[in-house]
Design a protein around this motif. Sequence first.
Motif, PDB file in Angstrom:
ATOM      1  N   MET A   1       0.819  -0.959  -0.039  1.00  0.00           N
ATOM      2  CA  MET A   1      -0.218  -0.026  -0.117  1.00  0.00           C
ATOM      3  C   MET A   1       0.894   1.301   0.073  1.00  0.00           C
ATOM      4  O   MET A   1       0.449   2.491  -0.258  1.00  0.00           O
ATOM      5  CB  MET A   1      -0.722  -0.226   1.141  1.00  0.00           C
ATOM      6  CG  MET A   1      -1.658   0.960   1.548  1.00  0.00           C
ATOM      7  SD  MET A   1      -2.935   1.042  -0.456  1.00  0.00           S
ATOM      8  CE  MET A   1      -4.410  -0.270   0.948  1.00  0.00           C
ATOM      9  N   ILE A   2       1.587   1.232   0.241  1.00  0.00           N
ATOM     10  CA  ILE A   2       2.899   2.358   1.093  1.00  0.00           C
ATOM     11  C   ILE A   2       3.576   2.537  -0.926  1.00  0.00           C
ATOM     12  O   ILE A   2       3.918   3.768  -0.771  1.00  0.00           O
ATOM     13  CB  ILE A   2       4.156   2.007   1.856  1.00  0.00           C
ATOM     14  CG1 ILE A   2       2.958   1.660   3.570  1.00  0.00           C
ATOM     15  CG2 ILE A   2       4.823   3.420   1.565  1.00  0.00           C
ATOM     16  CD1 ILE A   2       3.793   1.918   4.432  1.00  0.00           C
ATOM     17  N   GLU A   3       4.152   1.118  -1.241  1.00  0.00           N
ATOM     18  CA  GLU A   3       4.467   1.263  -2.487  1.00  0.00           C
ATOM     19  C   GLU A   3       4.071   2.181  -3.451  1.00  0.00           C
ATOM     20  O   GLU A   3       4.007   2.484  -3.951  1.00  0.00           O
ATOM     21  CB  GLU A   3       5.437   0.032  -2.918  1.00  0.00           C
ATOM     22  CG  GLU A   3       6.428  -0.395  -1.656  1.00  0.00           C
ATOM     23  CD  GLU A   3       6.528  -2.143  -2.202  1.00  0.00           C
ATOM     24  OE1 GLU A   3       7.461  -2.038  -2.482  1.00  0.00           O
ATOM     25  OE2 GLU A   3       6.153  -3.152  -1.472  1.00  0.00           O
ATOM     26  N   ALA A   4       2.746   1.993  -3.485  1.00  0.00           N
ATOM     27  CA  ALA A   4       1.773   2.162  -4.785  1.00  0.00           C
ATOM     28  C   ALA A   4       1.585   3.581  -4.612  1.00  0.00           C
ATOM     29  O   ALA A   4       0.961   4.614  -5.021  1.00  0.00           O
ATOM     30  CB  ALA A   4       0.688   1.943  -4.341  1.00  0.00           C
ATOM     31  N   GLU A   5       1.214   4.271  -3.531  1.00  0.00           N
ATOM     32  CA  GLU A   5       1.069   5.897  -2.826  1.00  0.00           C
ATOM     33  C   GLU A   5       2.938   6.831  -2.744  1.00  0.00           C
ATOM     34  O   GLU A   5       2.833   7.893  -4.527  1.00  0.00           O
ATOM     35  CB  GLU A   5       0.846   6.026  -1.569  1.00  0.00           C
ATOM     36  CG  GLU A   5      -0.003   5.733  -0.679  1.00  0.00           C
ATOM     37  CD  GLU A   5       0.090   4.749   0.840  1.00  0.00           C
ATOM     38  OE1 GLU A   5       0.236   6.040   1.574  1.00  0.00           O
ATOM     39  OE2 GLU A   5      -1.658   4.817   1.228  1.00  0.00           O
ATOM     40  N   ARG A   6       3.859   5.755  -3.017  1.00  0.00           N
ATOM     41  CA  ARG A   6       5.300   6.350  -3.541  1.00  0.00           C
ATOM     42  C   ARG A   6       5.321   6.244  -4.853  1.00  0.00           C
ATOM     43  O   ARG A   6       5.971   7.237  -5.853  1.00  0.00           O
ATOM     44  CB  ARG A   6       6.333   5.926  -3.086  1.00  0.00           C
ATOM     45  CG  ARG A   6       6.306   6.414  -1.122  1.00  0.00           C
ATOM     46  CD  ARG A   6       7.085   5.094  -0.960  1.00  0.00           C
ATOM     47  NE  ARG A   6       8.707   4.526  -1.553  1.00  0.00           N
ATOM     48  CZ  ARG A   6       9.841   5.091  -1.054  1.00  0.00           C
ATOM     49  NH1 ARG A   6       9.641   5.313  -0.359  1.00  0.00           N
ATOM     50  NH2 ARG A   6      11.294   4.722  -1.834  1.00  0.00           N
TER      51      ARG A   6
ATOM     52  N   LYS B   1       9.605  -1.728   6.023  1.00  0.00           N
ATOM     53  CA  LYS B   1       9.173  -3.964   5.405  1.00  0.00           C
ATOM     54  C   LYS B   1       8.950  -4.976   6.278  1.00  0.00           C
ATOM     55  O   LYS B   1       8.351  -5.864   6.203  1.00  0.00           O
ATOM     56  CB  LYS B   1       9.650  -3.604   3.990  1.00  0.00           C
ATOM     57  CG  LYS B   1       8.737  -2.876   3.028  1.00  0.00           C
ATOM     58  CD  LYS B   1       9.808  -3.024   1.429  1.00  0.00           C
ATOM     59  CE  LYS B   1       8.947  -1.911   0.485  1.00  0.00           C
ATOM     60  NZ  LYS B   1       9.857  -2.114  -0.878  1.00  0.00           N
ATOM     61  N   ARG B   2      10.677  -5.467   7.296  1.00  0.00           N
ATOM     62  CA  ARG B   2      10.581  -5.683   7.940  1.00  0.00           C
ATOM     63  C   ARG B   2       9.875  -5.940   9.949  1.00  0.00           C
ATOM     64  O   ARG B   2       9.241  -6.579   9.750  1.00  0.00           O
ATOM     65  CB  ARG B   2      12.550  -5.687   8.031  1.00  0.00           C
ATOM     66  CG  ARG B   2      12.999  -5.337   7.142  1.00  0.00           C
ATOM     67  CD  ARG B   2      15.105  -5.619   8.223  1.00  0.00           C
ATOM     68  NE  ARG B   2      15.094  -6.154   8.117  1.00  0.00           N
ATOM     69  CZ  ARG B   2      16.276  -6.408   9.057  1.00  0.00           C
ATOM     70  NH1 ARG B   2      16.896  -5.492   9.195  1.00  0.00           N
ATOM     71  NH2 ARG B   2      15.929  -7.358  10.102  1.00  0.00           N
ATOM     72  N   PHE B   3       9.402  -4.548  10.468  1.00  0.00           N
ATOM     73  CA  PHE B   3       9.569  -4.473  10.938  1.00  0.00           C
ATOM     74  C   PHE B   3       7.410  -4.383  11.144  1.00  0.00           C
ATOM     75  O   PHE B   3       6.988  -4.265  12.090  1.00  0.00           O
ATOM     76  CB  PHE B   3       9.970  -4.202  12.565  1.00  0.00           C
ATOM     77  CG  PHE B   3      11.596  -4.537  12.182  1.00  0.00           C
ATOM     78  CD1 PHE B   3      11.777  -6.266  12.487  1.00  0.00           C
ATOM     79  CD2 PHE B   3      12.915  -3.959  11.768  1.00  0.00           C
ATOM     80  CE1 PHE B   3      13.071  -6.303  12.363  1.00  0.00           C
ATOM     81  CE2 PHE B   3      14.130  -4.598  11.752  1.00  0.00           C
ATOM     82  CZ  PHE B   3      13.710  -5.769  12.004  1.00  0.00           C
ATOM     83  N   CYS B   4       7.035  -3.677  10.451  1.00  0.00           N
ATOM     84  CA  CYS B   4       5.323  -3.177  10.651  1.00  0.00           C
ATOM     85  C   CYS B   4       4.673  -4.319   9.825  1.00  0.00           C
ATOM     86  O   CYS B   4       4.434  -4.355   8.577  1.00  0.00           O
ATOM     87  CB  CYS B   4       5.070  -1.712   9.715  1.00  0.00           C
ATOM     88  SG  CYS B   4       3.562  -1.205   9.946  1.00  0.00           S
TER      89      CYS B   4
END
Length: 379
Positions: free
Chosen positions: A133-138, A233-236
């Motif tokens: 989701m974050i990557e799409a926003e970026r 990506k690793r911890f959330c």
Amino acid sequence: MTKKPSPIVGRHVIWFSWKLVITFSASLCVFALFRFHYQPADLSFSTPLTRIRYSHEEFHGRAKIAFLFLACRNLPLDFLWGSFFENADVANFSIYIHSAPGFVFDESTTRSHFFYGRQLSNSIQVLWGESSMIEAERLLLTAALEEPANQRFVLLSDSCVPLYNFSYIYNYVMASQRSFVDSFLDVKEGRYNPKMSPKIARKKWRKGSQWITLVRSHAEVIVDDEVFLSIFKRFCKRRPPVDASKGKLNIKLQKQHNCIPDEHYMPTLLVMHGLEGELERRTLTYTLWNQSATKMENKGWHPLTFTYGNAGPRNIKKIKDINHVYYAAESRAEWCRSNSTSVPCFLFARKFSLGAAMRLLSEGVVGRFDTAALLDAPP
């Protein structure tokens, strides 16, 4: 008879010659290093490519709002947004859509010509509660930053609707030099993973709505980030749902941190960059939450959908009349202002059904529209 030079003198001459060569070569290296270090900042090899592309260049001209739609596939409320943009100057806005990979917006997939070809060509498969989701926003921000005229960036879902006409929203957003980012302390246990420390300290951990409105410099910070995204990506990560087939293993799985990346990444990143003082710490998008956890052990709060029945003028007016937001975690009331002037808190709202959006148009909220035209329109 010519006197031969002494072997000792010859050796001194050779040694002196080599010394000159070495000294001269060293000087050239120092000079080259000096010149490389002090190259003008606009040369391509002096800074990373992305920072050249998204440098803080001066822009002179009519500023645009970039409307960034995060869609599952199509835009079911495109007819409403089409009416919204129809009443705007095309020089004042840009449109970008992140949809399912391969989905194309054309006359067969959307009712509004404003969305033709506005999909990203590099979209990815997005899963709720995942870092995708974050990557799409970026990706949306990256595409929008390519156009210098884009000076404000509004992230919207495919179920969002505008509550005012374009002119009002444009003037509201452009009047503020701050970003609108919902950002508050997350005091509950379970979201923050101690393994994020020391890169992300607990005291700088924030939570908020993903529906943000950014000024250009803050959009650049998000696009340029590589450090904190990798930590997220690793911890959330979202806790897996209870699966009866896993038996006792569920007990172990349910003890994991339940972190929803898109609710934390943007506000936390901006705090980590010392930018919280440059924010209006609220979102411009209203969401009606079901706050009852009764018989919802595994669901908790979730957004309610507006239907035709509860999207009438009275309820819309109630949303428009909201002038402050209260954050219980910080005992903070955020009064909605722009340049010290009191303003309504919300410009957009979600989640709206097809019927609710049709009612907004029939009531003339964003512009006049013949809802009968929807009967034969593409889905």
